[in-house]
Design an enzyme around this catalytic site. Sequence first.
Site, PDB file in Angstrom:
ATOM      1  N   CYS A 199       4.543 -37.008 -48.878  1.00 31.78           N
ATOM      2  CA  CYS A 199       3.913 -35.701 -48.631  1.00 31.78           C
ATOM      3  C   CYS A 199       3.830 -34.892 -49.923  1.00 31.78           C
ATOM      4  O   CYS A 199       2.904 -34.079 -50.093  1.00 31.78           O
ATOM      5  CB  CYS A 199       4.667 -34.928 -47.551  1.00 31.78           C
ATOM      6  SG  CYS A 199       6.413 -34.650 -47.917  1.00 31.78           S
TER       7      CYS A 199
ATOM      8  N   HIS B 124       9.734 -30.943 -46.708  1.00 31.14           N
ATOM      9  CA  HIS B 124       8.391 -31.453 -46.396  1.00 31.14           C
ATOM     10  C   HIS B 124       7.357 -30.587 -47.095  1.00 31.14           C
ATOM     11  O   HIS B 124       7.485 -29.360 -47.144  1.00 31.14           O
ATOM     12  CB  HIS B 124       8.165 -31.440 -44.882  1.00 31.14           C
ATOM     13  CG  HIS B 124       6.821 -31.975 -44.474  1.00 31.14           C
ATOM     14  ND1 HIS B 124       6.421 -33.261 -44.752  1.00 31.14           N
ATOM     15  CD2 HIS B 124       5.781 -31.381 -43.826  1.00 31.14           C
ATOM     16  CE1 HIS B 124       5.196 -33.451 -44.285  1.00 31.14           C
ATOM     17  NE2 HIS B 124       4.787 -32.321 -43.728  1.00 31.14           N
TER      18      HIS B 124
END
Length: 925
Positions: A326, A874
Amino acid sequence: MAEVSMGSSSSSTDLSPEEERVFIRDIAIAAEANSKEGDTFYLITQRWWQEWIEYVNQDQPCNTNDGSSLSEHCDSAGSSTLKKPSRIDNSDLIYDSSLDDPSNTSEIIETLQEGRDYVLLPQEVWNQLRSWYGGGPTLARRVISSGLSQTELAVEVYPLRLQLLLMQKSDHSAIRISKKETIRELHRRACEIFDLNSEHVRIWDYYGHQKYSLMNDLDKTLDDANLQMDQDILVEMLDINGTSSSALIQSVQENGLVDDDSSSILIEPSKSSLSAAGGFSSSRNAFRSGSVEVSQSFDSTYSSPGVTTRGSTAGLTGLLNLGNTCFMNSAIQCLVHTPEFASYFQEDYHQEINWQNPLGMVGELALAFGDLLRKLWAPGRTPIAPRPFKAKLARFAPQFSGYNQHDSQELLAFLLDGLHEDLNRVKHKPYINSRDADGRPDEEVADEFWANHIARNDSIIVDVCQGQYKSTLVCPVCNKVSVTFDPFMYLSLPLQFNTTRAITVTVFSCDKTALPSTVTVNVSKQGRCRDLIQALISACSLKQSEELKLAEIRNNFIHRIFEDPVIPLSTIKDEDHLAAYKLSKSSENTTLLRLVLRRRDQKAGERESTVQLKPCGTPLLSSASRGDVLSKGKIHCIVQHMLSPFRREEVLGKRGNSDSSIPERRSARFNNSEEEDKLGGLKKAKKINSSEVGASKLSLQLIDENNKTINLPDDEAEAIKLPSSATITVYLDWAPELSAIYDITCLESLPEVLKNGPATKKARSEPLSLYSCLEAFLREEPLVPDEMWFCPQCNERRQASKKLDLWRLPEVLVIHLKRFSYSRSMKHKLETFVNFPIHDLDLTKYVANKNLSRPQLYELYALTNHYGSMGSGHYTAHIKLLDDNRWYNFDDSQISHINEDDVKSGAAYVLFYRRKSDAGGKIKV
């Protein structure tokens, strides 16, 4: 692995939860302590492991665990009575959920994270748990050496995945193999899979669809051959006459046997033997992969649910998460949606590729990025797996290989720099010797520096993203001023709530009538010790004949004296206690005398002979010249002079009009016996005068810096032989009669450096302006000791002060918010909400070049976000599509519309601004 006895083959039904816990813990401790290369570890699903941990710890008191080791997991928090776990089920870790897998070739899901999805168990632990509970499948992985020095150990969870293609039969097979295996083993397995004679098979490294080397060094490991996960690998095939198979290879690609998104090894029988060829080497990589696995029907492009954009606005294509990628996906999406880059890479940019640049990636990074950008802008596509791009990235930047989480901004910095070098229009960089300003106008010097920079660096990246600083250095000794104008690619701004810091210090005067006073001064957070001392000198009106010694007090001793003026103030903590001593100016022949008070620490029922002397109160500091005759009587006089501010008759005379800055006399006592000493001493107060104090023979002990006792002669006039120590500690044993003369209660405790904790915490909850961060970044500050500047006038390295100013701003301004801080003992993330403008970021007043023809206004069009902690966070991206003037959230493969009000958050990490123009600008697609 370590030889560990299983102790008993009893079923777990015969053991209590506590016995299971201790049994596994002991095995784990022994196994982890003796781990070595070649050992086998096993994956077990985090879900089952956590259930077992809670089961075996249900009778244990709760405690906090950071999960740093397997043995610590076995002692983690428990809960109430829990049911015994059922058989082990690792089906959620593999694509094929069948538990009966005799060949042990189950393909592990690529996006797994250790600690979140699975735990790695030593072989002894796995064997024991499986004998108790049964289940599976067994997912074994090997320990390999990793790191640049190949001395670190890592479990290879994800082996290399290579695609084998057999030309004649149009057959293909996927193979998983450890990067520590040899080319010989890869060759053997390929021949075994397709039932070929090994003498008639040869394989090539076909990285980037170019023949780098024939893989003929059979003893070389795949790691040393620099093979990467999912990179293209080719085995060139020759027909029986030994002619080239280029046409055959092209036919294979046209027939779909070679997938652009997968690694390929093409194999064909040949009568030719393996011949020598040149190799291609680069830095080794340290990422997790595992032992050999083979699958005859492996699909290299896994599908994942995502947003299908067929028939919708172009540019809404997601990127699949390949496993903690990510960080890469968010950075790529921001660059891909930069209008200037979107236009450039969709046109024919190949003519600008610099194939010979030794600082570049021979054009391959630019080609991989351009190919990925075109795919992302193609209408009607489902999410894309960026494996080819990641393989190129790993080859040239090994730090981003594997499937661990990385910093999105670090990747972004590498990409911008790498793309610039691959696309640098300057094929032969000229040597340029930059001149200093030497009093010339800034405009002239800035243009000269920029022209010199462009003469060596000219690319689309420079055109779009590079600006120019004005950097001013001032020598602290000779005041030499050096002005340079340096390029920048992005701004890294600190997240500072207050640029200044309040520090409280207790000041001790050398005046025998002045009590210690508490002083609070404001200094720069990024300042040095000299800044604090200078502020104290101003606050306490230091005389010309005096100097100030700043010290930290800890446990009734002077812990350290701040002699080095460049010590960062960040080393002084809010809970520390500081004292500043006014002393007569010293010379090289001066000795510091530290006076430490000691009291008898007699506990109830303790005999007199066993009573110990313990330090108490705050130490005092004085100086003495080694040139003078220092006798026992002289030291007595110095000690009396240091104690003189605390004489009771002097204090009582001033108590009616005392200064509010003088601390109040506290009623607290050092210990129980002190109160008795004090009461007895007060009765004697009227009978003792100052002359009697000298006759009382103060109980003193002298200690040098090496903790050796300095003998005091019986004759008070006899000179004392002092060592060459710069500091001598004088211990004064406090007697009851001294308590009658001196009131030292104000020495019992010092205030902390930071007195107003609650107010500071309240200030931290207030939002921080992006402009404040920029002002903190541009503020003048001294260089750190590791970056000392060589002053051409002094011909010495000096800790110069440095001031940055913005001079030339780029078309696209990238701003990095420094949320992560690293130290030797701690990693920390700031969750600060930064209030950044979406429209009309005005930087006009921050630009030192005042000859600008227009305001410096910018619009936000993209940003990356980081959620969670440093290790398990994230990344996402918020991007504004200029074609439809709407904001979208790019979360790997998932894309959704968001309101502009939702763009700002405390997760914002890297901001992308584009210069405003009257004509505006749309992405060319």
